[in-house]
Scaffold this motif. Structure first.
Motif, PDB file in Angstrom:
ATOM      1  N   ILE A 143      41.807 -15.231  47.605  1.00  0.00           N
ATOM      2  CA  ILE A 143      42.886 -14.247  47.789  1.00  0.00           C
ATOM      3  C   ILE A 143      42.568 -12.950  47.031  1.00  0.00           C
ATOM      4  O   ILE A 143      42.859 -11.854  47.514  1.00  0.00           O
ATOM      5  N   THR A 144      41.893 -13.064  45.870  1.00  0.00           N
ATOM      6  CA  THR A 144      41.595 -11.852  45.092  1.00  0.00           C
ATOM      7  C   THR A 144      40.583 -10.975  45.823  1.00  0.00           C
ATOM      8  O   THR A 144      40.822  -9.785  46.048  1.00  0.00           O
ATOM      9  N   GLU A 195      30.661 -14.505  50.737  1.00  0.00           N
ATOM     10  CA  GLU A 195      31.374 -15.732  50.358  1.00  0.00           C
ATOM     11  C   GLU A 195      30.527 -16.976  50.695  1.00  0.00           C
ATOM     12  O   GLU A 195      29.982 -17.086  51.785  1.00  0.00           O
ATOM     13  N   VAL A 205      40.467 -21.310  46.896  1.00  0.00           N
ATOM     14  CA  VAL A 205      41.189 -22.561  46.612  1.00  0.00           C
ATOM     15  C   VAL A 205      42.407 -22.737  47.524  1.00  0.00           C
ATOM     16  O   VAL A 205      43.032 -23.798  47.510  1.00  0.00           O
ATOM     17  N   SER A 215      52.482 -22.863  47.275  1.00  0.00           N
ATOM     18  CA  SER A 215      53.538 -21.860  47.405  1.00  0.00           C
ATOM     19  C   SER A 215      53.278 -20.734  46.422  1.00  0.00           C
ATOM     20  O   SER A 215      52.338 -20.810  45.634  1.00  0.00           O
ATOM     21  N   VAL A 275      25.877 -15.558  46.558  1.00  0.00           N
ATOM     22  CA  VAL A 275      25.199 -14.556  45.730  1.00  0.00           C
ATOM     23  C   VAL A 275      24.536 -15.281  44.567  1.00  0.00           C
ATOM     24  O   VAL A 275      25.187 -16.068  43.866  1.00  0.00           O
ATOM     25  N   ILE A 284      47.164 -16.326  36.762  1.00  0.00           N
ATOM     26  CA  ILE A 284      46.542 -17.262  37.713  1.00  0.00           C
ATOM     27  C   ILE A 284      47.314 -17.378  39.030  1.00  0.00           C
ATOM     28  O   ILE A 284      46.747 -17.752  40.031  1.00  0.00           O
ATOM     29  N   ILE A 299      49.287 -16.685  42.572  1.00  0.00           N
ATOM     30  CA  ILE A 299      48.902 -15.868  43.730  1.00  0.00           C
ATOM     31  C   ILE A 299      49.484 -14.445  43.644  1.00  0.00           C
ATOM     32  O   ILE A 299      48.750 -13.475  43.880  1.00  0.00           O
TER      33      ILE A 299
HETATM   34  C1  LIG Z   1      44.818 -26.979  42.409  1.00  0.00           C
HETATM   35  C2  LIG Z   1      45.432 -25.616  42.260  1.00  0.00           C
HETATM   36  C3  LIG Z   1      46.798 -25.444  42.504  1.00  0.00           C
HETATM   37  C4  LIG Z   1      47.370 -24.178  42.373  1.00  0.00           C
HETATM   38  N1  LIG Z   1      48.691 -24.006  42.675  1.00  0.00           N
HETATM   39  C5  LIG Z   1      49.218 -22.757  42.723  1.00  0.00           C
HETATM   40  C6  LIG Z   1      50.514 -22.539  43.272  1.00  0.00           C
HETATM   41  O1  LIG Z   1      51.192 -23.449  43.746  1.00  0.00           O
HETATM   42  N2  LIG Z   1      50.979 -21.258  43.285  1.00  0.00           N
HETATM   43  C7  LIG Z   1      50.232 -20.195  42.841  1.00  0.00           C
HETATM   44  O2  LIG Z   1      50.702 -19.049  42.884  1.00  0.00           O
HETATM   45  N3  LIG Z   1      48.986 -20.380  42.347  1.00  0.00           N
HETATM   46  C8  LIG Z   1      48.463 -21.633  42.294  1.00  0.00           C
HETATM   47  N4  LIG Z   1      47.175 -21.820  41.852  1.00  0.00           N
HETATM   48  C9  LIG Z   1      46.405 -20.654  41.397  1.00  0.00           C
HETATM   49  C10 LIG Z   1      45.911 -19.782  42.564  1.00  0.00           C
HETATM   50  O3  LIG Z   1      45.785 -20.560  43.718  1.00  0.00           O
HETATM   51  C11 LIG Z   1      44.553 -19.198  42.234  1.00  0.00           C
HETATM   52  O4  LIG Z   1      44.598 -18.508  40.989  1.00  0.00           O
HETATM   53  C12 LIG Z   1      44.076 -18.184  43.278  1.00  0.00           C
HETATM   54  O5  LIG Z   1      44.204 -18.695  44.586  1.00  0.00           O
HETATM   55  C13 LIG Z   1      42.631 -17.863  42.951  1.00  0.00           C
HETATM   56  O6  LIG Z   1      42.150 -16.931  43.886  1.00  0.00           O
HETATM   57  P1  LIG Z   1      40.781 -16.178  43.619  1.00  0.00           P
HETATM   58  O7  LIG Z   1      40.447 -15.418  44.839  1.00  0.00           O
HETATM   59  O8  LIG Z   1      40.861 -15.397  42.359  1.00  0.00           O
HETATM   60  O9  LIG Z   1      39.711 -17.331  43.340  1.00  0.00           O
HETATM   61  P2  LIG Z   1      39.143 -18.443  44.324  1.00  0.00           P
HETATM   62  O10 LIG Z   1      40.162 -18.874  45.287  1.00  0.00           O
HETATM   63  O11 LIG Z   1      38.498 -19.451  43.439  1.00  0.00           O
HETATM   64  O12 LIG Z   1      38.019 -17.669  45.138  1.00  0.00           O
HETATM   65  C14 LIG Z   1      36.738 -17.418  44.628  1.00  0.00           C
HETATM   66  C15 LIG Z   1      35.773 -17.471  45.800  1.00  0.00           C
HETATM   67  O13 LIG Z   1      34.457 -17.159  45.333  1.00  0.00           O
HETATM   68  C16 LIG Z   1      33.546 -17.940  46.073  1.00  0.00           C
HETATM   69  N5  LIG Z   1      32.277 -17.990  45.352  1.00  0.00           N
HETATM   70  C17 LIG Z   1      32.032 -18.637  44.176  1.00  0.00           C
HETATM   71  N6  LIG Z   1      30.741 -18.422  43.795  1.00  0.00           N
HETATM   72  C18 LIG Z   1      30.187 -17.616  44.741  1.00  0.00           C
HETATM   73  C19 LIG Z   1      28.892 -17.023  44.904  1.00  0.00           C
HETATM   74  N7  LIG Z   1      27.908 -17.213  43.980  1.00  0.00           N
HETATM   75  N8  LIG Z   1      28.654 -16.252  45.995  1.00  0.00           N
HETATM   76  C20 LIG Z   1      29.636 -16.055  46.924  1.00  0.00           C
HETATM   77  N9  LIG Z   1      30.883 -16.576  46.815  1.00  0.00           N
HETATM   78  C21 LIG Z   1      31.149 -17.348  45.736  1.00  0.00           C
HETATM   79  C22 LIG Z   1      34.236 -19.283  46.183  1.00  0.00           C
HETATM   80  O14 LIG Z   1      33.688 -20.062  47.230  1.00  0.00           O
HETATM   81  C23 LIG Z   1      35.679 -18.860  46.433  1.00  0.00           C
HETATM   82  O15 LIG Z   1      35.971 -18.762  47.805  1.00  0.00           O
HETATM   83  C24 LIG Z   1      46.574 -23.069  41.979  1.00  0.00           C
HETATM   84  C25 LIG Z   1      45.207 -23.252  41.718  1.00  0.00           C
HETATM   85  C26 LIG Z   1      44.638 -24.499  41.873  1.00  0.00           C
HETATM   86  C27 LIG Z   1      43.153 -24.680  41.639  1.00  0.00           C
END
Ligand SMILES: Cc1cc2nc3c(=O)[nH]c(=O)nc-3n(C[C@H](O)[C@H](O)[C@H](O)COP(=O)(O)OP(=O)(O)OC[C@H]3O[C@@H](n4cnc5c(N)ncnc54)[C@H](O)[C@@H]3O)c2cc1C
Length: 457
Positions: free
Chosen positions: A12-13, A34, A42, A59, A246, A437, A439
């Motif tokens: 999502i980030t 990606e 996640v 959610s 990457v 952390i 969403i």
């Molecule tokens: C089990 C769980 C339950 C949660 N429940 C909630 C909830 O109910 N409500 C809420 O608001 N938040 C919740 N969170 C937190 C929230 O979901 C996360 O903080 C958020 O989705 C993280 O998004 P992100 O894009 O920062 O990271 P990520 O979703 O981790 O995305 C990082 C991406 O980088 C990619 N990547 C990694 N290494 C490489 C590389 N070398 N080259 C290319 N791509 C790479 C990965 O494949 C991944 O797709 C939860 C988290 C978890 C783990």
């Protein structure tokens, strides 16, 4: 030539950063790289029998506006779903009890504390006296556990507030930073002299999904993955390089960065935004920003797992009308449970109970050292004991989340400022390891990073 921006990670980030940059008035060429074949990170679902269930987040908080606003912007507002059951429970020596009314587990009134039978009378009397505890002076960061014990006493911290707050981060309250994880607590003490007064202070009106009651959380019909999917569509799928990892970040002297992938691609970039987990970002920055890399390594992440269960027909009515429960640390092999079929009722569930349980977390990772089958059976036994549910589940699935829950240690805000200061111009890090952390916080931070990238050009 327009600036080339490479975003690493399509969670999502990363997707929000790229979407915001691509829609900025001064557009840049943006590419998201990606590892996975699908966007969302996640945010994904898993199959359990005939059902598609959330494997990660289920959610987002409505009170923090950024996720709701993005849903409106992407025309998903008609698909927003409010919570079904909203009451939370907590496991106590007397079984499951409702969490007393309040915020962040802090009861809103002395009566609510006095009536709460989940802890001893002494613990209740101590917690009732919270408003007369002198406020702490100074704004030095402290652990969540230290603040709670000082204000509410040991009993209420262990039995009530601690489990609720630890659950959000899969964390250990004695390590979690108040200023980074729950700044409201410090603010309430500073501004109102007591947590209870802070809970009672006027808060912003609660937003609601267009069709439905105001509930603390909302989701999207068909699954949360529709949000990253909609972002990917709005961004343009041609800007996504899926299935590509990457492996290295380099730089020509005074020239552009080089983003190297496992399949040997070498992408030049004027700006790079790393949205990968902290450990990966630290590895990728080792050559181009060694000081930032070292500091990022200080951010630890806990491992967790989610156990999902689908029970036979007729079982949903056996569950209480509550969204789920949390457990005091170490009291059970699970830290929390969601009654999915109560919190997010769906026609497809019919009369079946659908539950999910959380295993592991900071300092509790031993629970994950077992085979999937063993973890599932002990989680199932824990759910059966808490809910007095004797039926055997028809489907059980374990989803492991290694190193997926960043832990904000005391002093985290200073660490993040130091990381920012040690990154060379054109390099950015974003993600749950730094500034929230949940969403909504991920979307807020992504917007801020996109602004910085655009302004820098
Ligand atoms: C089990 C769980 C339950 C949660 N429940 C909630 C909830 O109910 N409500 C809420 O608001 N938040 C919740 N969170 C937190 C929230 O979901 C996360 O903080 C958020 O989705 C993280 O998004 P992100 O894009 O920062 O990271 P990520 O979703 O981790 O995305 C990082 C991406 O980088 C990619 N990547 C990694 N290494 C490489 C590389 N070398 N080259 C290319 N791509 C790479 C990965 O494949 C991944 O797709 C939860 C988290 C978890 C783990």
């Amino acid at each position: 030539m327009s600036r080339r921006v490479v975003v690493v990670g399509a969670g999502i980030t990363g997707l929000t950063v790229a979407y915001r940059i691509s829609h900025a008035p001064v557009a840049a060429e943006v590419l998201v790289v990606e590892t996975d074949p699908e966007p969302g990170g996640v945010i994904r679902s898993v199959r359990a029998g005939d059902l598609e269930l959330e494997a990660g987040p289920d959610s987002f908080l409505v009170r923090k506006p950024w996720a709701m606003d993005l849903c409106y912007e992407l025309e998903l507002e008609g698909e927003l779903v409010p919570q079904g059951a909203t009451a939370s429970q907590i496991l106590t020596p007397r079984g499951l009890l409702p969490v007393p009314p309040g915020r962040l587990g802090v009861p809103a009134s002395a009566i609510a504390v006095a009536r709460w039978k989940g802890m001893s009378v002494t613990a209740r009397l101590r917690a009732m006296a919270e408003p007369v505890v002198p406020r702490r002076h100074g704004d030095r960061d402290t652990s969540v556990g230290a603040l709670l014990r000082r204000r509410l006493g040991r009993g209420a911290t262990k039995a009530l507030v601690g489990p609720l707050l630890a659950g959000i981060y899969a964390g250990d309250i004695d390590r979690l930073s108040v200023e980074s994880a729950f700044p409201e607590l410090a603010r309430w003490e500073r501004e109102f002299g007591s947590l209870r007064a802070g809970v009672r202070a006027k808060t912003l009106p609660v937003r609601r999904v267009p069709a439905g009651p105001a509930t603390p959380f909302a989701t999207i019909r068909g699954g949360l993955h529709r949000l990253p999917d909609a972002l990917a569509d709005a961004l343009g799928r041609s800007r996504l390089r899926m299935g590509s990892t990457v492996v290295k970040l380099g730089r020509e002297e005074h020239g552009p960065f080089r983003v190297v992938t496992a399949d040997g691609e070498d992408l030049p970039a004027d700006a790079v935004v790393l949205t990968t987990p902290a450990a990966t970002s630290a590895d990728l920055l080792a050559e181009v920003a060694p000081a930032a890399s070292e500091r990022i390594r200080e951010i630890r992440s806990a491992s967790t797992a989610i156990a999902l269960f689908v029970y036979p027909k007729g079982t949903n009515r056996l569950l209480p009308e509550a969204s789920g429960f949390v457990t005091p640390r170490g009291s059970m092999p699970i830290t929390a449970a969601t009654a999915v079929s109560k919190k997010w009722p769906r026609q497809a569930f019919g009369s079946r109970a659908v539950l999910r349980a959380f295993v592991g977390g900071a300092g509790l990772e031993d629970e994950l050292d077992h085979a999937d089958e063993e973890i599932l059976s002990s989680a199932q036994r824990a759910l059966a004991a808490a809910y007095r549910l004797s039926a055997e589940p028809e489907h059980a699935v374990l989803v492991r989340w290694p190193g997926s829950m960043p832990q904000y240690a005391v002093g985290h805000l200073d660490l993040v400022s130091a990381i920012d200061a040690s990154l060379p111009a054109g390099l950015y890090v974003a993600g749950g390891a730094y500034r929230g952390i949940g969403i909504p916080d991920r979307i807020r931070e992504a917007g801020a990073i996109a602004d910085r990238v655009v302004r820098q050009g």
